[in-house]
Scaffold this motif. Sequence first.
Motif, PDB file in Angstrom:
ATOM      1  N   ALA A  93       0.834  -1.200   0.000  1.00 38.97           N
ATOM      2  CA  ALA A  93       0.000   0.000   0.000  1.00 38.97           C
ATOM      3  C   ALA A  93       0.867   1.247   0.000  1.00 38.97           C
ATOM      4  CB  ALA A  93      -0.930  -0.011   1.212  1.00 38.97           C
ATOM      5  N   ALA A  94       1.910   1.247   0.831  1.00 43.13           N
ATOM      6  CA  ALA A  94       2.832   2.384   0.830  1.00 43.13           C
ATOM      7  C   ALA A  94       3.554   2.496  -0.511  1.00 43.13           C
ATOM      8  CB  ALA A  94       3.836   2.245   1.969  1.00 43.13           C
ATOM      9  N   MET A  95       3.935   1.368  -1.077  1.00 39.58           N
ATOM     10  CA  MET A  95       4.635   1.372  -2.354  1.00 39.58           C
ATOM     11  C   MET A  95       3.750   1.917  -3.471  1.00 39.58           C
ATOM     12  SD  MET A  95       6.814  -1.782  -3.988  1.00 39.58           S
ATOM     13  CE  MET A  95       7.766  -1.905  -2.475  1.00 39.58           C
ATOM     14  N   MET A 150       3.493   9.983  -4.243  1.00 41.47           N
ATOM     15  CA  MET A 150       3.316  10.444  -2.878  1.00 41.47           C
ATOM     16  C   MET A 150       4.490   9.995  -2.013  1.00 41.47           C
ATOM     17  SD  MET A 150       0.206  11.789  -3.043  1.00 41.47           S
ATOM     18  CE  MET A 150       0.624  12.281  -4.736  1.00 41.47           C
ATOM     19  N   ALA A 151       4.832  10.779  -0.997  1.00 43.18           N
ATOM     20  CA  ALA A 151       5.708  10.270   0.053  1.00 43.18           C
ATOM     21  C   ALA A 151       4.932   9.191   0.810  1.00 43.18           C
ATOM     22  CB  ALA A 151       6.112  11.398   0.995  1.00 43.18           C
ATOM     23  N   ALA A 152       5.630   8.156   1.300  1.00 41.38           N
ATOM     24  CA  ALA A 152       4.912   7.013   1.862  1.00 41.38           C
ATOM     25  C   ALA A 152       5.691   6.352   2.983  1.00 41.38           C
ATOM     26  CB  ALA A 152       4.610   5.988   0.766  1.00 41.38           C
ATOM     27  N   ILE A 153       4.935   5.869   3.987  1.00 40.73           N
ATOM     28  CA  ILE A 153       5.488   5.161   5.133  1.00 40.73           C
ATOM     29  C   ILE A 153       4.625   3.935   5.400  1.00 40.73           C
ATOM     30  CG2 ILE A 153       5.984   5.265   7.616  1.00 40.73           C
ATOM     31  CD1 ILE A 153       6.290   8.300   7.312  1.00 40.73           C
ATOM     32  N   ALA A 154       5.258   2.784   5.594  1.00 42.14           N
ATOM     33  CA  ALA A 154       4.570   1.578   6.073  1.00 42.14           C
ATOM     34  C   ALA A 154       4.982   1.358   7.518  1.00 42.14           C
ATOM     35  CB  ALA A 154       4.961   0.367   5.225  1.00 42.14           C
ATOM     36  N   PRO A 203      13.601   9.537  -5.598  1.00 37.42           N
ATOM     37  CA  PRO A 203      12.325   9.094  -6.173  1.00 37.42           C
ATOM     38  C   PRO A 203      12.117   7.586  -5.976  1.00 37.42           C
ATOM     39  CG  PRO A 203      13.473  10.546  -7.692  1.00 37.42           C
ATOM     40  CD  PRO A 203      14.434  10.248  -6.574  1.00 37.42           C
ATOM     41  N   ARG A 204      10.860   7.205  -5.840  1.00 33.47           N
ATOM     42  CA  ARG A 204      10.448   5.804  -5.702  1.00 33.47           C
ATOM     43  C   ARG A 204      11.065   5.143  -4.466  1.00 33.47           C
ATOM     44  NH1 ARG A 204       7.248   4.207  -9.688  1.00 33.47           N
ATOM     45  NH2 ARG A 204       7.236   5.405 -11.624  1.00 33.47           N
ATOM     46  N   SER A 205      11.161   5.912  -3.397  1.00 37.33           N
ATOM     47  CA  SER A 205      11.636   5.397  -2.109  1.00 37.33           C
ATOM     48  C   SER A 205      10.529   5.531  -1.081  1.00 37.33           C
ATOM     49  CB  SER A 205      12.865   6.174  -1.632  1.00 37.33           C
ATOM     50  OG  SER A 205      13.912   6.115  -2.565  1.00 37.33           O
ATOM     51  N   GLN A 209      13.471   0.841  -1.780  1.00 39.58           N
ATOM     52  CA  GLN A 209      13.321   1.381  -3.120  1.00 39.58           C
ATOM     53  C   GLN A 209      12.495   0.418  -3.957  1.00 39.58           C
ATOM     54  OE1 GLN A 209      17.238   1.777  -4.779  1.00 39.58           O
ATOM     55  NE2 GLN A 209      17.597  -0.420  -4.909  1.00 39.58           N
ATOM     56  N   THR A 210      11.769   0.976  -4.921  1.00 36.37           N
ATOM     57  CA  THR A 210      10.956   0.122  -5.781  1.00 36.37           C
ATOM     58  C   THR A 210      11.715  -0.353  -7.015  1.00 36.37           C
ATOM     59  OG1 THR A 210      10.042   2.059  -6.924  1.00 36.37           O
ATOM     60  CG2 THR A 210       8.828   1.231  -5.022  1.00 36.37           C
ATOM     61  N   ASP A 211      12.912   0.157  -7.233  1.00 32.95           N
ATOM     62  CA  ASP A 211      13.763  -0.332  -8.315  1.00 32.95           C
ATOM     63  C   ASP A 211      14.443  -1.614  -7.856  1.00 32.95           C
ATOM     64  OD1 ASP A 211      15.558  -0.831 -10.323  1.00 32.95           O
ATOM     65  OD2 ASP A 211      16.728   0.999 -10.041  1.00 32.95           O
ATOM     66  N   LEU A 212      14.030  -2.761  -8.398  1.00 40.38           N
ATOM     67  CA  LEU A 212      14.585  -4.048  -7.992  1.00 40.38           C
ATOM     68  C   LEU A 212      15.810  -4.458  -8.804  1.00 40.38           C
ATOM     69  CD1 LEU A 212      11.302  -6.117  -7.455  1.00 40.38           C
ATOM     70  CD2 LEU A 212      12.638  -4.853  -5.767  1.00 40.38           C
ATOM     71  N   THR A 213      16.258  -3.599  -9.713  1.00 49.73           N
ATOM     72  CA  THR A 213      17.422  -3.924 -10.538  1.00 49.73           C
ATOM     73  C   THR A 213      18.662  -4.134  -9.681  1.00 49.73           C
ATOM     74  OG1 THR A 213      16.531  -2.488 -12.282  1.00 49.73           O
ATOM     75  CG2 THR A 213      18.831  -3.185 -12.493  1.00 49.73           C
ATOM     76  N   ARG A 214      19.397  -5.223  -9.899  1.00 47.59           N
ATOM     77  CA  ARG A 214      20.683  -5.448  -9.225  1.00 47.59           C
ATOM     78  C   ARG A 214      21.765  -4.794 -10.092  1.00 47.59           C
ATOM     79  NH1 ARG A 214      21.727  -9.063  -4.929  1.00 47.59           N
ATOM     80  NH2 ARG A 214      23.799  -8.529  -4.140  1.00 47.59           N
TER      81      ARG A 214
END
Length: 250
Positions: A109-111, A118-122, A152-154, A228-233
């Motif tokens: 939900a936060a993601m 939006m800024a987001a906290i879980a 971004p996307r954090s 972060q939502t970037d899952l790239t290694r």
Amino acid sequence: MRRLLLSNDDGVHAPGLKALALALEGHSRLRVVAPDRDMSGASNSLTLTRPLALTAMDSGFYSVDGTPADCVYLGVNGVWEEKPDLVISGINHGGNLGDDVLYSGTVAAAMEGRNLGMAAIAISLCGQRHFETAGRVAASLVGAAENLSLPPRSLLNVNVPDLPWSEVRGFRVTRLGYRGPASQPIHIKDPRGRDRYWIAAVSENADDGPDTDFAAIEAGFVSITPLQTDLTRHETLNDVQGWLDGLSHA
């Protein structure tokens, strides 16, 4: 006054959601949109096969017959003209530590809020007793959120020890730990003799080093992990390119 969107994965009637709203109602303008039932483990799934019902409740909350991500999507892009300043998901009934974040509807939900700009906290309570402690943690973080700048996307994944506020030892910034391989499913027979399987409880920790979220909670600290939502290694891109080049010339 800041506009907050609250959601969760335990459902619109969950004590944790009510505790979160109570802790924040004097500080912000609240909009609460949550699933109409327990959707724990729903992760980032969206409902794409049918329309969703957004229902106003006597409590002032809104329920959605969908997933946590659905709720935040509607809360941000739905029937209201004003968008929230911050999305807060929780208070979850139980921790979201280590690999849990991959499955958690609370984190999802936060993601979703973060993905919508939006800024987001879980926020999760590692137990089911001291919701008022987690509420105080949430209020503290919301009050200071304007001073935090993330890429971004954090988003922030916050876990709170299940202790009275007076016994919480402080806050730690942590990394995610890791659990071991998943346990085998639990086999049962239903009343008609058919085979059924329960997903087993979480496995033992494989990495709970001193800088992890597991260690912070065990020591009585609030754990704050930036995700972060970037899952790239990224550090393996060249390795994979070299492997692919080798295949291409084979």
